[in-house]
Enzyme design. Structure first.
Site, short mmCIF file in Angstrom:
data_model
loop_
_atom_site.label_atom_id
_atom_site.label_comp_id
_atom_site.label_asym_id
_atom_site.label_seq_id
_atom_site.Cartn_x
_atom_site.Cartn_y
_atom_site.Cartn_z
N THR A 1 1.28 -1.26 0.41
CA THR A 1 0.14 0.04 0.17
C THR A 1 0.75 1.18 -0.22
O THR A 1 2.06 1.92 0.79
CB THR A 1 -1.16 -0.21 1.65
OG1 THR A 1 -1.72 -1.28 1.00
CG2 THR A 1 -2.08 1.54 1.11
N LYS B 1 -7.07 1.96 -2.84
CA LYS B 1 -7.39 2.33 -1.22
C LYS B 1 -7.61 2.37 -0.47
O LYS B 1 -7.82 1.94 0.59
CB LYS B 1 -5.94 0.60 -1.54
CG LYS B 1 -5.56 0.42 0.03
CD LYS B 1 -6.33 -0.64 0.40
CE LYS B 1 -5.57 -1.03 2.20
NZ LYS B 1 -4.03 -1.56 1.74
N LYS C 1 -0.67 5.32 8.46
CA LYS C 1 -0.26 5.32 7.40
C LYS C 1 -0.56 4.77 6.26
O LYS C 1 -1.14 5.84 5.27
CB LYS C 1 1.14 3.67 7.10
CG LYS C 1 0.96 3.60 5.58
CD LYS C 1 1.66 2.52 5.32
CE LYS C 1 2.52 2.20 3.32
NZ LYS C 1 2.66 0.61 3.44
#
Length: 295
Positions: free
Chosen positions: A94, A169, A244
């Site tokens: 990611t 995402k 994050k």
């Protein structure tokens, strides 16, 4: 003929994903810097290599699962010099959309196929091969990679061209971060109003408040036996990882001019929670921070 796969990054997510490829009958060559990850990979039938370049020798598909965009760009810059033309490179990390697009460009310049394919499902999904892959890239690359992705997950969604998987995402996890914070606030409010956790769950899980943060990852112990709240918040998805992803969402919002006021506020909450040393707990444990702030 079964293709040989190189897997770079054998940590909490990459390790079980690579193990599922072995279970599906693929020869897997792996590399990771962590000794515990290397040991677990060996136990799962992965052939350990001393470098990423060595791992890709004889491999027609390469998968990376790494911490951040600069790691992916660094590794892919090395890999494109070591693999043959036509090799498929898949990044399941990611990372930011810009780094994903730069990775695709590196692959394209080397005559390789490429996909950005971040995942949803956490460590539980990685182990059970029930992940959802959000994929960006060209249709021919996805056609080549689909059987491999399906060996590691339950669902493969083609989101568009280069970087689209990462975009999906980031948006999905911003929703998740916001909804978990809202669910935690609701349960704390319910406590203040004298509601039992079970009563609120029974209503919200079957009414308009229903969401994954309630039905699967309920932040209080009891209503969902498999939720991390019943294991002292041992992470399925750590708060540091949520932070994050929330930061990535806000970086993307800033670069595109999108208004994400709720996303920004949720990011601030996870920032404060992480600064208190809770980054290793499941992100649902932010309910404890919200509870402690209540008067």
């Amino acid at each position: 003929m079964v293709e040989t796969i190189a897997f770079i990054g054998l940590g909490n997510m990459g390790g079980p994903m690579a193990a599922n490829l072995v279970k599906a009958g693929y020869p897997v060559r792996g590399f990771d810097l962590s000794e515990p990850a290397r040991k677990a990979a060996t136990e799962n039938g992965i052939t350990l290599c001393e470098s990423a370049a060595q791992a890709v020798e004889g491999s027609s598909i390469v998968i990376t699962m790494l911490p951040a965009g600069h790691h992916v760009l660094s590794v892919w810059s090395e890999l494109v010099e070591a693999v043959g033309r036509g090799t498929l490179l898949i990044d399941c990390s990611t990372i930011d959309v810009d780094s994903a697009r730069k990775s695709h460009a590196l692959a394209n310049e080397a005559g390789c196929l490429s996909l950005d394919a971040p995942v949803s499902g956490g460590t539980t999904g990685a182990s059970a091969a029930t992940l959802t892959f959000m994929v960006g890239g060209e249709p021919d690359a996805l056609s080549h990679g689909r059987p491999v992705l399906e060996a590691m997950g339950r669902r493969v969604v083609h989101c568009g061209s280069a970087g689209a998987g990462q975009a999906a995402k980031i948006c999905n996890n911003m929703i998740l971060g916001i909804t978990m914070a809202g669910v935690c606030e609701a349960f704390v409010l319910g406590e203040k109003l004298g509601l039992s956790h079970q009563a609120l769950f029974d209503v919200a899980s079957t009414s308009s408040g229903q969401c994954w943060a309630i039905s699967t990852n309920c932040p209080v112990p009891g209503p969902v036996p498999t939720s991390p709240a019943n294991r002292d918040y041992k992470p399925g998805f750590a708060a540091a990882l949520m932070l994050k992803d929330m930061r990535l969402s806000q970086e993307a919002a800033k670069s595109t001019g999108a208004a994400t006021a709720l996303g920004a506020h949720a990011t601030e909450l996870y920032e404060l929670f992480d600064q208190l040393g809770n980054g290793g707990e499941d992100f649902s444990s932010i309910i404890n921070y919200i509870r402690d702030k209540a008067s």
